[in-house]
Design an enzyme around this catalytic site. Structure first.
Site, mmCIF file in Angstrom:
data_model
loop_
_atom_site.group_PDB
_atom_site.id
_atom_site.type_symbol
_atom_site.label_atom_id
_atom_site.label_comp_id
_atom_site.label_asym_id
_atom_site.label_seq_id
_atom_site.Cartn_x
_atom_site.Cartn_y
_atom_site.Cartn_z
ATOM 1 N N GLN A 3 -3.286 -2.194 -8.604
ATOM 2 C CA GLN A 3 -2.290 -3.259 -8.420
ATOM 3 C C GLN A 3 -1.891 -3.807 -9.780
ATOM 4 O O GLN A 3 -2.748 -4.200 -10.576
ATOM 5 C CB GLN A 3 -2.867 -4.373 -7.540
ATOM 6 N N LYS A 46 4.664 -4.988 -3.371
ATOM 7 C CA LYS A 46 3.823 -5.890 -2.558
ATOM 8 C C LYS A 46 4.400 -7.301 -2.543
ATOM 9 O O LYS A 46 4.743 -7.845 -3.603
ATOM 10 C CB LYS A 46 2.402 -5.942 -3.136
ATOM 11 N N SER A 102 -7.359 -4.748 -8.559
ATOM 12 C CA SER A 102 -6.439 -5.720 -9.172
ATOM 13 C C SER A 102 -6.369 -5.534 -10.681
ATOM 14 O O SER A 102 -7.323 -5.077 -11.310
ATOM 15 C CB SER A 102 -6.928 -7.138 -8.859
ATOM 16 N N HIS A 156 0.584 -12.788 0.441
ATOM 17 C CA HIS A 156 -0.483 -13.083 -0.525
ATOM 18 C C HIS A 156 -1.536 -13.995 0.117
ATOM 19 O O HIS A 156 -2.171 -14.805 -0.560
ATOM 20 C CB HIS A 156 0.111 -13.747 -1.776
ATOM 21 N N ARG A 213 -8.777 -10.250 9.923
ATOM 22 C CA ARG A 213 -10.160 -10.727 9.963
ATOM 23 C C ARG A 213 -11.080 -9.827 10.774
ATOM 24 O O ARG A 213 -12.284 -10.069 10.839
ATOM 25 C CB ARG A 213 -10.214 -12.154 10.585
ATOM 26 N N THR A 217 2.877 -6.215 -7.586
ATOM 27 C CA THR A 217 2.931 -7.488 -6.855
ATOM 28 C C THR A 217 4.117 -8.305 -7.342
ATOM 29 O O THR A 217 4.269 -8.549 -8.537
ATOM 30 C CB THR A 217 1.604 -8.257 -7.042
ATOM 31 N N ASP A 236 -0.932 -6.762 4.711
ATOM 32 C CA ASP A 236 -2.126 -7.623 4.700
ATOM 33 C C ASP A 236 -1.708 -9.064 4.929
ATOM 34 O O ASP A 236 -0.515 -9.377 4.995
ATOM 35 C CB ASP A 236 -2.964 -7.470 3.420
ATOM 36 N N SER A 237 -2.696 -9.901 5.038
ATOM 37 C CA SER A 237 -2.591 -11.363 5.198
ATOM 38 C C SER A 237 -3.009 -11.789 6.596
ATOM 39 O O SER A 237 -2.239 -11.664 7.555
ATOM 40 C CB SER A 237 -1.193 -11.916 4.877
ATOM 41 N N GLY A 238 -4.247 -12.251 6.681
ATOM 42 C CA GLY A 238 -4.785 -12.766 7.932
ATOM 43 C C GLY A 238 -5.659 -11.808 8.693
ATOM 44 O O GLY A 238 -6.157 -12.154 9.773
ATOM 45 N N TYR A 260 -0.077 -6.645 -11.990
ATOM 46 C CA TYR A 260 0.620 -7.883 -12.311
ATOM 47 C C TYR A 260 1.403 -7.538 -13.559
ATOM 48 O O TYR A 260 0.818 -7.303 -14.617
ATOM 49 C CB TYR A 260 -0.376 -9.007 -12.574
ATOM 50 N N PRO A 269 -5.919 -5.932 -3.071
ATOM 51 C CA PRO A 269 -6.340 -6.343 -4.420
ATOM 52 C C PRO A 269 -6.739 -7.811 -4.455
ATOM 53 O O PRO A 269 -5.994 -8.673 -4.004
ATOM 54 C CB PRO A 269 -5.078 -6.100 -5.254
ATOM 55 N N ILE A 270 -7.910 -8.060 -4.992
ATOM 56 C CA ILE A 270 -8.413 -9.439 -5.097
ATOM 57 C C ILE A 270 -8.876 -9.652 -6.532
ATOM 58 O O ILE A 270 -9.836 -9.024 -6.984
ATOM 59 C CB ILE A 270 -9.602 -9.683 -4.133
HETATM 60 C C1 LIG Z 1 -9.136 -14.865 -4.201
HETATM 61 C C2 LIG Z 1 -7.957 -13.990 -4.068
HETATM 62 C C3 LIG Z 1 -7.456 -13.305 -5.168
HETATM 63 C C4 LIG Z 1 -6.346 -12.468 -5.035
HETATM 64 N N1 LIG Z 1 -5.926 -11.740 -6.112
HETATM 65 C C5 LIG Z 1 -4.887 -10.895 -5.968
HETATM 66 C C6 LIG Z 1 -4.507 -10.058 -7.036
HETATM 67 O O1 LIG Z 1 -5.141 -10.020 -8.084
HETATM 68 N N2 LIG Z 1 -3.419 -9.263 -6.855
HETATM 69 C C7 LIG Z 1 -2.699 -9.249 -5.687
HETATM 70 O O2 LIG Z 1 -1.709 -8.532 -5.572
HETATM 71 N N3 LIG Z 1 -3.083 -10.008 -4.644
HETATM 72 C C8 LIG Z 1 -4.158 -10.811 -4.757
HETATM 73 N N4 LIG Z 1 -4.566 -11.538 -3.686
HETATM 74 C C9 LIG Z 1 -3.877 -11.382 -2.398
HETATM 75 C C10 LIG Z 1 -4.507 -10.261 -1.576
HETATM 76 O O3 LIG Z 1 -4.172 -9.004 -2.101
HETATM 77 C C11 LIG Z 1 -4.035 -10.315 -0.121
HETATM 78 O O4 LIG Z 1 -2.625 -10.337 -0.108
HETATM 79 C C12 LIG Z 1 -4.589 -11.538 0.604
HETATM 80 O O5 LIG Z 1 -5.955 -11.685 0.320
HETATM 81 C C13 LIG Z 1 -4.407 -11.419 2.099
HETATM 82 O O6 LIG Z 1 -4.809 -12.588 2.721
HETATM 83 P P1 LIG Z 1 -6.211 -12.712 3.500
HETATM 84 O O7 LIG Z 1 -7.287 -12.401 2.515
HETATM 85 O O8 LIG Z 1 -6.286 -14.134 3.952
HETATM 86 O O9 LIG Z 1 -6.177 -11.737 4.622
HETATM 87 C C14 LIG Z 1 -5.693 -12.359 -3.793
HETATM 88 C C15 LIG Z 1 -6.219 -13.029 -2.686
HETATM 89 C C16 LIG Z 1 -7.337 -13.823 -2.801
HETATM 90 C C17 LIG Z 1 -7.906 -14.478 -1.573
#
Ligand SMILES: Cc1cc2nc3c(=O)[nH]c(=O)nc-3n(C[C@H](O)[C@H](O)[C@H](O)COP(=O)(O)O)c2cc1C
Length: 387
Positions: free
Chosen positions: A151, A260, A129, A284, A319, A179, A315-317, A153, A98-99
């Site tokens: 997702q 999460k 999101s 995150h 690529r 989250t 998730d996280s990192g 909030y 989710p972004i």
């Molecule tokens: C710009 C941005 C917005 C995000 N918004 C949310 C969100 O709305 N809800 C959420 O649970 N995580 C959010 N995240 C976290 C992502 O779900 C995810 O954990 C994270 O992007 C992983 O890191 P990476 O993109 O560097 O791999 C966001 C991340 C970014 C980069």
């Protein structure tokens, strides 16, 4: 039998007709080109993280100290990357994390719909999101047959929380991802230096502004007094959740609930004991707290603590496809990609996003082919070694 790796041939054969792909196949070029295409405030919000971004950088770099050993004399000419979770079969472990600003990642302001269309085109599920420029009903509809997650909030107002979950469920979401690490925004110097926070400028609030329970909190409709609606949003955004809230969360939905932001094995164990249907290991992307160890280094202990009782999302990192396979080898059931797909959206909307996803899938698939792992079970058996 078609394979994700076939995308490679498509690109090379295109070259024979003088066609080079409009978007890059590697993350470094993708990020560089997207950076040039994005408005500064959006780029800072997407690319930036907490503090001096040590944790954010470590998330991606730490994949480098995990490695795998190939096996030979194995027929991996047919590969199956599918995974079963929450009663679904996904074609691969890859999903879109989710972004909350995908809405403004594309210049038309409908990046959430573009991400959903990329999900429909590729079969890669999207975890939509709460923060979105288009309401969950429209985003879910744009996913076609590809399953989607929602997702949450968790708002402070329980009626708004219940309403958002009910709408997501009615719209077809297959799980609710709650989250845990974002009831308050972490310290993000890039955004602070320009005093820029998209939500306070009225962006990505469509799910709230269209929500009947949220609208009840307002003296006047948001169409008439948007500034008051934004203030109400800011005042009600983040509920502090504790384990005592699990029964309440459970009461909101029959859908699987995924927690999460779990990085500690004790939290992972507790999550399953308290009834979570999935554990989502993530920091995150280093956007919420600096100073943590890389998320991929947290994953082994989380997987061990969960002990196969529920799926572990990660998730996280991430690529590349290589990163996806490594996370699976360490024990993740499903692997979320974050920033890379946003850069794809920024460069080419749904097409750019789908290209990024196809490249990740092709790399994962070809890595498995070369290394003699026809299935994800073989990947897990091979395991990954920390050097
Ligand atoms: C710009 C941005 C917005 C995000 N918004 C949310 C969100 O709305 N809800 C959420 O649970 N995580 C959010 N995240 C976290 C992502 O779900 C995810 O954990 C994270 O992007 C992983 O890191 P990476 O993109 O560097 O791999 C966001 C991340 C970014 C980069």
């Amino acid at each position: 039998m078609p394979h994700f790796g076939d995308y490679q041939n498509q690109i090379y054969f295109g070259g024979l007709s003088g066609i080079v792909p409009p978007y890059p196949a590697d993350f470094a070029t993708l990020e560089r080109r997207a950076a040039a295409a994005m408005p500064r405030s959006v780029l800072d919000y997407v690319q930036g993280g907490c503090g001096d971004e040590t944790t954010q950088d470590a998330n991606a770099a730490a994949f480098g100290h995990w490695g795998m050993v190939p096996r030979m004399m194995v027929d991996a000419s047919a590969r199956d990357l599918s995974v079963d979770l929450f009663g679904m079969r996904w074609p691969s472990p890859l999903f879109m994390a989710p972004i909350g600003v995908t809405g403004i990642a594309t210049q038309d302001g409908h990046g959430d719909l573009a991400a959903a269309r990329a999900a429909a085109a590729t079969g890669v599920p999207l975890c939509a999101s709460t923060l979105s420029n288009d309401p969950v009903e429209d985003v879910s509809a744009a996913m076609g047959d590809t399953p989607g997650l929602f997702q949450l909030y968790t708002p402070r107002d329980p009626d708004v929380a219940a309403s958002l979950v009910a709408r997501a469920e009615a719209a077809g979401a297959k799980a609710i991802v709650v989250t845990l690490d974002t009831w308050v925004t972490g310290w993000r110097p890039r955004d602070l230096n320009t005093a820029s926070f998209p939500q306070l400028r009225g962006h990505v609030l469509a799910n709230y502004l269209t929500d009947p329970a949220f609208r009840k909190l307002l003296a006047r409709p948001p169409e008439e007094d948007p500034a008051a609606a934004i203030r109400t949003w800011a005042a009600t955004f983040g509920r502090v959740l504790t384990w005592a809230d699990m029964p309440w969360l459970r009461s909101l939905t029959d859908l699987p609930i995924v927690l999460k932001g779990i990085c500690h094995p004790d939290d992972a164990r507790r999550a399953v004991d308290e009834g979570a249907d999935g554990v989502y290991c993530s920091n995150h992307g280093g956007r919420q707290a600096n100073g943590g160890i890389a998320a991929i280094d947290c994953l082994p202990a989380v997987v061990e603590a969960v002990a196969g009782r529920v799926p572990v999302l990660f998730d996280s990192g991430v690529r590349s496809g290589t990163d996806v396979v490594k996370a699976v080898a360490i024990g993740a059931t499903a692997v979320g990609v974050g920033r890379p797909y946003v850069y794809g959206l920024a460069l080419g909307g749904a097409d750019g996003c789908a290209h990024v996803l196809r490249c990740i899938l092709a790399e994962a698939d070809l890595m498995m082919a070369v290394n003699g792992w026809p299935t994800l079970a073989a990947v897990r058996e091979a395991g990954a070694v920390r050097s």
